[in-house]
Design a protein around this motif. Structure first.
Motif, PDB file in Angstrom:
ATOM      1  N   GLY A  45     -10.134  84.903  38.157  1.00 13.51           N
ATOM      2  CA  GLY A  45     -11.275  84.008  37.971  1.00 13.51           C
ATOM      3  C   GLY A  45     -10.846  82.546  38.039  1.00 13.51           C
ATOM      4  O   GLY A  45      -9.654  82.234  38.226  1.00 13.51           O
ATOM      5  N   GLY A  46     -11.823  81.663  37.881  1.00 11.32           N
ATOM      6  CA  GLY A  46     -11.591  80.229  38.044  1.00 11.32           C
ATOM      7  C   GLY A  46     -10.448  79.652  37.224  1.00 11.32           C
ATOM      8  O   GLY A  46      -9.633  78.868  37.737  1.00 11.32           O
ATOM      9  N   THR A  47     -10.354  80.035  35.952  1.00  9.76           N
ATOM     10  CA  THR A  47      -9.280  79.473  35.113  1.00  9.76           C
ATOM     11  C   THR A  47      -7.919  79.975  35.572  1.00  9.76           C
ATOM     12  O   THR A  47      -6.911  79.286  35.404  1.00  9.76           O
ATOM     13  N   TYR A  68      -8.731  89.518  35.920  1.00  6.33           N
ATOM     14  CA  TYR A  68      -7.943  88.558  35.129  1.00  6.33           C
ATOM     15  C   TYR A  68      -8.807  87.355  34.786  1.00  6.33           C
ATOM     16  O   TYR A  68      -9.367  86.715  35.669  1.00  6.33           O
ATOM     17  N   THR A  69      -8.917  87.061  33.475  1.00  3.63           N
ATOM     18  CA  THR A  69      -9.779  85.953  33.076  1.00  3.63           C
ATOM     19  C   THR A  69      -9.147  85.188  31.914  1.00  3.63           C
ATOM     20  O   THR A  69      -7.959  85.370  31.624  1.00  3.63           O
ATOM     21  N   VAL A  95      -9.965  85.314  28.746  1.00  2.00           N
ATOM     22  CA  VAL A  95      -9.903  86.063  27.483  1.00  2.00           C
ATOM     23  C   VAL A  95      -9.162  87.364  27.757  1.00  2.00           C
ATOM     24  O   VAL A  95      -9.123  87.824  28.895  1.00  2.00           O
ATOM     25  N   GLY A 118      -9.875  90.352  27.134  1.00  3.76           N
ATOM     26  CA  GLY A 118     -10.660  91.574  27.184  1.00  3.76           C
ATOM     27  C   GLY A 118     -12.110  91.296  26.853  1.00  3.76           C
ATOM     28  O   GLY A 118     -12.526  90.141  26.744  1.00  3.76           O
ATOM     29  N   VAL A 119     -12.871  92.379  26.697  1.00  5.87           N
ATOM     30  CA  VAL A 119     -14.276  92.256  26.309  1.00  5.87           C
ATOM     31  C   VAL A 119     -14.319  92.314  24.793  1.00  5.87           C
ATOM     32  O   VAL A 119     -13.724  93.193  24.186  1.00  5.87           O
ATOM     33  N   TYR A 120     -15.011  91.353  24.202  1.00  2.00           N
ATOM     34  CA  TYR A 120     -15.080  91.257  22.746  1.00  2.00           C
ATOM     35  C   TYR A 120     -16.429  91.731  22.221  1.00  2.00           C
ATOM     36  O   TYR A 120     -17.418  91.803  22.965  1.00  2.00           O
ATOM     37  N   THR A 162     -18.365  90.153  20.491  1.00  2.00           N
ATOM     38  CA  THR A 162     -19.297  89.087  20.829  1.00  2.00           C
ATOM     39  C   THR A 162     -18.484  87.966  21.468  1.00  2.00           C
ATOM     40  O   THR A 162     -17.256  88.031  21.492  1.00  2.00           O
ATOM     41  N   ASP A 163     -19.157  86.941  22.005  1.00  2.00           N
ATOM     42  CA  ASP A 163     -18.413  85.860  22.651  1.00  2.00           C
ATOM     43  C   ASP A 163     -17.439  85.231  21.655  1.00  2.00           C
ATOM     44  O   ASP A 163     -17.855  84.695  20.635  1.00  2.00           O
ATOM     45  N   PRO A 164     -16.138  85.320  21.921  1.00  2.00           N
ATOM     46  CA  PRO A 164     -15.159  84.788  20.966  1.00  2.00           C
ATOM     47  C   PRO A 164     -15.313  83.284  20.724  1.00  2.00           C
ATOM     48  O   PRO A 164     -14.787  82.759  19.746  1.00  2.00           O
ATOM     49  N   ARG A 165     -16.069  82.612  21.604  1.00  2.00           N
ATOM     50  CA  ARG A 165     -16.290  81.176  21.366  1.00  2.00           C
ATOM     51  C   ARG A 165     -17.282  80.972  20.224  1.00  2.00           C
ATOM     52  O   ARG A 165     -17.355  79.898  19.645  1.00  2.00           O
ATOM     53  N   MET A 180     -24.556  94.459  27.871  1.00  2.00           N
ATOM     54  CA  MET A 180     -23.977  93.221  27.344  1.00  2.00           C
ATOM     55  C   MET A 180     -23.998  92.116  28.401  1.00  2.00           C
ATOM     56  O   MET A 180     -24.343  90.976  28.118  1.00  2.00           O
ATOM     57  N   ALA A 226     -23.488  88.268  27.865  1.00  2.00           N
ATOM     58  CA  ALA A 226     -22.018  88.222  27.815  1.00  2.00           C
ATOM     59  C   ALA A 226     -21.519  88.005  29.234  1.00  2.00           C
ATOM     60  O   ALA A 226     -21.443  88.931  30.024  1.00  2.00           O
ATOM     61  N   LYS A 227     -21.224  86.754  29.574  1.00  2.00           N
ATOM     62  CA  LYS A 227     -20.985  86.462  30.989  1.00  2.00           C
ATOM     63  C   LYS A 227     -19.545  86.748  31.433  1.00  2.00           C
ATOM     64  O   LYS A 227     -19.108  86.277  32.462  1.00  2.00           O
TER      65      LYS A 227
END
Ligand code: ADP
Ligand code: ASP
Ligand code: MG
Length: 421
Positions: free
Chosen positions: A9-11, A172-173, A175, A177-179, A181-184, A203, A208-209
């Protein structure tokens, strides 16, 4: 030996140093004897910049030119990744969507992949090459470049994985994995080691993007096992699977049968920017809802929650529904335009609502999840404006001011908080 598609992904490709780091993940898989294809996003922020330039040039632009411009971000990263891999001694070649080719329909800006010819990719992999494919794009029947909608590289990766019959598609992103809820939103969010396609689909649809909705739909239909993992991991560290066995870290998105312990609630999601539109004093007679929602469908407006009351005396009622804030003006115009076919009084509306949802396959066999959700929100003094449910989710619309509080409260209420947080 396995065949794996790695998507960055972008990051993960934000600059050349990050591309080098990502390339080391590729190298690890190649060195382990696997056949690998790579799918890349544009550098983070790049697509936003390109979209900004298009809108600055003309807010009413031709969608074909939007695609010509915004597809360019991925072309840069695909080329750079191929250069970096080659420099590491891994033969690599970049492919734009049209070169593969990844065929799509002609819905510019929101195209759907219709077919991928795997011949060239298979040949490259069999000959020891790593093809690097631009995510997010393909080619329309007209021969023009199309893009798949924001976040579309996930979908490209899954589609490529299905086409080359990969054993796995690794996403690959930023975070690991999938949490739950949004860890932010809350540091108490916990990583799930596995999640079913169905829950992930809900989700993703509910905000959950971490994965694009369409990519999960496609993975579910084509039975592509997805692994969501962090790009920031040390590529050379021993790989440990979600369940502790040697393998790979992250969250596996897989069939429900592979998940032993089914949670009642697996996750909580938040989607902001929900506009609520109420039509007052609508004639309570057959055909009214069809006329209202038909007018919206004609404008390709996706309606989310819908509530209609029964009138006391069988004459007048209210219809309320939600659309994304970005579609609000268009929706109101469409409804006003339908007045010829539907009689109603005034329209009352508000933008900027928040939709909070709880998701879990266990809901199928457990009664009372909706009731407990309402209680948890009531305990915090949060007012619920609208409610919708499906087999494995319950959603409520609330004031945006309480959105994060609501997510945190529900996360705790359903026992999802990380133990050490
Ligand atoms: P990429 O650029 O790699 O495609 P995205 O920004 O599209 O990455 O998706 C990753 C982000 O998704 C994370 O940084 C995280 O904030 C967000 N996210 C939202 N909900 C979740 C969730 N339930 N689990 C993990 N990440 C989530
Ligand atoms: N670069 C595109 C976007 O930002 C596609 C993607 O990253 O998945 O939407
Ligand atoms: Mg994404």
């Amino acid at each position: 030996m396995a065949r794996i598609v790695l998507k960055f992904g972008g990051t993960s490709v934000a600059n050349v140093e990050r591309i080098r780091h990502a390339a080391r993940h590729v190298k690890r898989e190649v060195d382990a004897g696997n056949q690998v294809s790579v799918v890349v996003s544009a550098m983070s922020g790049k697509t936003n910049e390109l979209v900004g330039w298009v809108n600055e040039s003309s807010p009413l632009h031709d969608a074909r030119e939007y695609d010509a411009v915004v597809a360019s971000g991925e072309q840069v990263t695909a080329g750079l990744m191929a250069i970096v891999l080659s420099e590491m001694g891994i033969p690599s070649r970049s492919f734009s969507g049209w070169q593969v080719p990844i065929k799509t329909d002609d819905a510019h800006g929101a195209a759907r992949i219709t077919d991928i010819d795997p011949t060239e990719l298979n040949k490259r992999m069999e000959d020891g090459w790593v093809p690097v494919i631009t995510g997010f794009q393909g080619i329309a029947p007209s021969g023009r470049i199309t893009t798949l909608g924001r976040g579309g590289s996930d979908t490209s990766a899954v589609a490529v994985a299905a086409a080359v019959k990969a054993d796995r598609c690794d996403i690959y992103t930023d975070v690991d994995g999938v949490y739950t809820t949004d860890p932010r939103i809350t540091p108490k969010a916990r990583r799930l080691s596995k999640i079913s396609f169905e829950e992930m689909l809900e989700m993703a649809s509910l905000g959950a993007k971490v994965l694009m909705i369409r990519s999960v739909e496609l993975a579910m239909a084509q039975k592509v096992r997805l692994l969501v993992r962090s790009t920031f991991d040390d590529p050379d560290a021993p790989q440990v699977a979600p369940d502790g066995t040697p393998g790979v870290p992250g969250t596996l998105v897989c069939d429900e049968d592979e998940i032993m312990e089914k949670q009642i609630v697996s996750g909580v999601t938040l989607a902001r920017g929900e506009a609520k539109i109420t039509l007052r004093d609508v004639k309570d007679k057959p055909g009214v809802a069809a006329a209202v929602f038909g007018a919206l469908a004609d404008e390709s407006i996706v309606v989310d929650m819908i509530v209609q009351n029964v009138s006391d005396d069988g004459s007048l009622t209210d219809i309320t529904f939600t659309v994304p804030d970005s579609e609000y003006d268009k929706a109101v115009r469409a409804i006003e335009g339908a007045r010829a076919n539907v009689e109603f009084g005034k329209i009352s509306s508000s933008k900027g609502g928040a939709k909070i949802s709880v998701v879990g396959v266990g809901m199928r066999s457990h009664a009372g999840v909706a009731a407990s959700m309402f209680k948890a929100l009531a305990d915090k003094g949060i007012n619920i404006q609208l409610i919708t449910t499906s087999e494995i989710k319950t959603s409520v619309l609330i004031d945006d001011e309480y959105a994060e509080l609501a997510v945190r409260a529900l996360h705790t209420y359903y026992g999802l908080d990380k133990e050490d947080a």
